[in-house]
Design a protein around this motif. Structure first.
Motif, PDB file in Angstrom:
ATOM      1  N   GLY A 111       0.791  -1.235   0.000  1.00 53.68           N
ATOM      2  CA  GLY A 111       0.000   0.000   0.000  1.00 53.68           C
ATOM      3  C   GLY A 111       0.815   1.272   0.000  1.00 53.68           C
ATOM      4  N   SER A 112       0.089   2.378   0.063  1.00 58.46           N
ATOM      5  CA  SER A 112       0.726   3.686  -0.101  1.00 58.46           C
ATOM      6  C   SER A 112       1.343   4.192   1.199  1.00 58.46           C
ATOM      7  CB  SER A 112      -0.301   4.703  -0.594  1.00 58.46           C
ATOM      8  OG  SER A 112      -1.263   4.950   0.405  1.00 58.46           O
ATOM      9  N   SER A 137       6.599  -3.888  -5.274  1.00 62.75           N
ATOM     10  CA  SER A 137       6.633  -2.444  -5.029  1.00 62.75           C
ATOM     11  C   SER A 137       6.970  -2.236  -3.558  1.00 62.75           C
ATOM     12  CB  SER A 137       5.246  -1.860  -5.350  1.00 62.75           C
ATOM     13  OG  SER A 137       5.162  -0.558  -4.874  1.00 62.75           O
ATOM     14  N   GLN A 159      -0.279   0.516 -10.138  1.00 66.07           N
ATOM     15  CA  GLN A 159      -0.910  -0.702  -9.613  1.00 66.07           C
ATOM     16  C   GLN A 159      -1.979  -1.299 -10.525  1.00 66.07           C
ATOM     17  OE1 GLN A 159      -1.227  -1.354  -5.452  1.00 66.07           O
ATOM     18  NE2 GLN A 159      -3.427  -1.730  -5.559  1.00 66.07           N
ATOM     19  N   GLY A 200      -5.570  -3.113   1.988  1.00 64.62           N
ATOM     20  CA  GLY A 200      -6.242  -1.821   1.974  1.00 64.62           C
ATOM     21  C   GLY A 200      -7.450  -1.983   1.059  1.00 64.62           C
ATOM     22  N   GLN A 251      -7.471  -3.410   7.648  1.00 65.56           N
ATOM     23  CA  GLN A 251      -6.900  -4.440   6.774  1.00 65.56           C
ATOM     24  C   GLN A 251      -7.112  -5.866   7.282  1.00 65.56           C
ATOM     25  OE1 GLN A 251      -2.915  -2.943   6.675  1.00 65.56           O
ATOM     26  NE2 GLN A 251      -3.581  -1.002   5.781  1.00 65.56           N
TER      27      GLN A 251
END
Ligand code: UDP
Length: 481
Positions: free
Chosen positions: A273-274, A300, A357, A374, A397
């Motif tokens: 996630g971010s 990532s 993504q 997420g 989550q």
């Protein structure tokens, strides 16, 4: 058809997991002629280095000319703990929204707020005396909405911490270890802000949720029968972008080019996630887990930090030390990553900043997604027909991961080692193998379920689909839009 001169003000929260679906909702309302004009009022935070990604996402949405955008005065959150930061924005942004619309001549006919800022609903009534329909939009699943709307009752029924499974009428119970973080500690300010937001949402004319009927039939039925809330709850998802805007020098083509060379459904995509930054130790375990699984990957991952955490959550996409560059399998090693991270690179493709993504998930070479669960990542994966290997960390989550594994059937959850309290390499490798091995019977069932959900997700937003009709129905029943 949109009622002419209908004008929605949409309150958008900071944080990519909120911005992305809110802007997409704004686009859908206008492009599907459900409403004629939308103005997004975006909450913002004072930062020293502006987020590249946020600017890019906002800019590309503005370029489509579907809505106007106003930035609310930025809030200074310097040096606060992440929980205090979130509590502060939940407290301040509704007030800034109200003061901004009181001085601007915007003439709205409907207000839509991010669910987490629904304190704004009574505030508008009290301060502005504007009588118009007000809605909340939850960029979450319906189960969390049910828990949130039931939380004031739970708070009265159960004193102290939640130590037993938490019952929500008509819904799956929530195990205390899965509980949404904001409800964990009743002495924390965040708990009270969240409960207040839920009480505000209970005063709305309706709540939109980024889910669809076929994904959460039982919970949506429970929400509709009046035991949890009297407010109509409308599943309007999946609200997912069509393409991923990406900062920097066209990273999209690099990873897609690499994926083009791989076999169908042979690659696992890995992203937490971010907002989450892994520790050195976690990156090492993940690298070893990927190696042990023998599966090709797109990973990532941001450079590690001493103590893993979600501090990056509200500022995702700020320049990292490495910058916004793509790091492919032959990049120069840096001291910040563990050796194992470099060792496994010949078997995958690594991105150390913002990943495109959706382009990755849509690619036919992707066969599974190791995700923090997420909700946006989940709904994007569902829309692309990709089964999920859940590595949940915080916020909602854990609930999302449990729901996928136990109700939806398109995912498994990676085991956390009781001794280290971390996901270990063996647990990760086992879960990936199960999902990716074509001969694994359970894996096969989950993959099939994921493919079926993709079709149902597409159908939900077709002209006679459940979510599209759900949103159109509101236009008629409220008349006033
Ligand atoms: N995202 C992305 N590239 C990244 C990381 C995240 O495009 O490198 C997008 C992702 O597609 C999703 C959102 O950012 O739309 C993240 O939202 P989510 O609810 O999954 O998790 P959060 O980042 O809020 O924890």
């Amino acid at each position: 058809m949109a009622i002419s001169n209908s004008h929605a003000l949409l309150l958008v929260s900071p944080g990519m997991g909120h911005i992305i679906p809110a802007l997409e909702l704004a686009k859908r309302l206008v492009s599907h002629k459900i409403i004629s004009k939308v103005t997004c009022l975006c909450g913002s935070i004072k930062t020293s280095t502006p987020s590249n990604v946020e600017t890019q996402v906002l800019q590309s949405a503005i370029n489509e000319n579907l809505f106007d955008l106003i930035q609310l005065p930025p809030i200074d959150l310097n040096n606060l703990h992440i929980k205090t930061k979130i509590a502060t924005i939940m407290h301040e942004i509704p007030k800034l929204f109200v003061s901004t619309i009181s001085i601007m001549n915007l003439n709205p006919t409907v207000i839509i707020t991010d669910f987490f800022f629904s304190q704004v609903i009574p505030l508008i009534d009290e301060k502005l005396k504007l009588s118009m329909p007000k809605f909340a939009f939850a960029p979450t699943n319906a189960w969390l909405v049910a828990l949130g709307l039931h939380s004031p009752t739970l708070g009265k029924q159960i004193q102290g911490e939640y130590i037993n499974p938490i019952s929500i009428p008509g819904c799956k119970s929530v195990e205390p270890h899965d509980l949404f973080d904001m409800l964990n500690d009743k002495t924390n300010r965040l708990y009270h802000e969240f409960v207040e937001a839920c009480q505000g949402a209970a005063l709305a004319n309706g709540i939109f949720v980024n889910t669809f009927h076929e994904l959460e039939p039982k919970t949506l039925e429970a929400l509709g029968c009046g035991h949890i809330t009297k407010v109509p709850v409308y599943p309007v998802g999946p609200i997912v972008r069509q393409i991923s805007p990406s900062p920097g020098p066209n990273p999209r083509s690099d990873v897609v080019e690499w994926l083009e060379k791989q076999e169908e459904e042979s690659v696992v995509y890995v992203s937490l996630g971010s907002g989450y930054t892994m520790s050195h130790e976690e990156i090492k375990e993940m690298a070893l887990g990927l190696e042990l699984s023998g599966t090709k990957f797109v990973w990532s991952v941001r450079p590690p930090v001493t103590k893993a955490g979600n501090d990056h959550y509200l500022t995702a996409g700020e320049e990292s030390e490495i910058g916004t560059t793509l790091v492919s399998s032959n990049f120069e090693p840096s001291n910040s990553f563990p050796d194992e991270f470099y060792r496994i690179q010949t078997n995958g493709f690594v991105i150390t900043d913002w990943a495109p993504q959706l382009d990755i998930l849509k690619h036919p070479s992707i066969g599974g997604f190791v995700t923090h669960c997420g909700w946006n990542s989940v709904i994007e994966s569902v829309s692309c027909g990709v089964p999920i290997i859940g590595w949940p960390i915080f916020a909602d989550q854990k609930m999302n991961a449990t729901m996928l594994a136990e109700e939806v059937g398109n995912g498994i959850r990676v085991e956390v080692s009781p001794s280290t309290k971390m996901v270990g390499r063996e647990g990760l490798a086992k879960a990936i193998k199960k999902m990716m091995d074509k001969d694994d019977i359970e894996g096969c069932v989950m993959r099939e379920r994921a493919k079926k959900l993709k079709v149902l997700a597409e159908r939900a937003w077709s002209s006679d689909g459940s979510s599209y009709l759900s949103l159109s129905k509101i236009t008629h029943s409220n008349g006033v839009w």
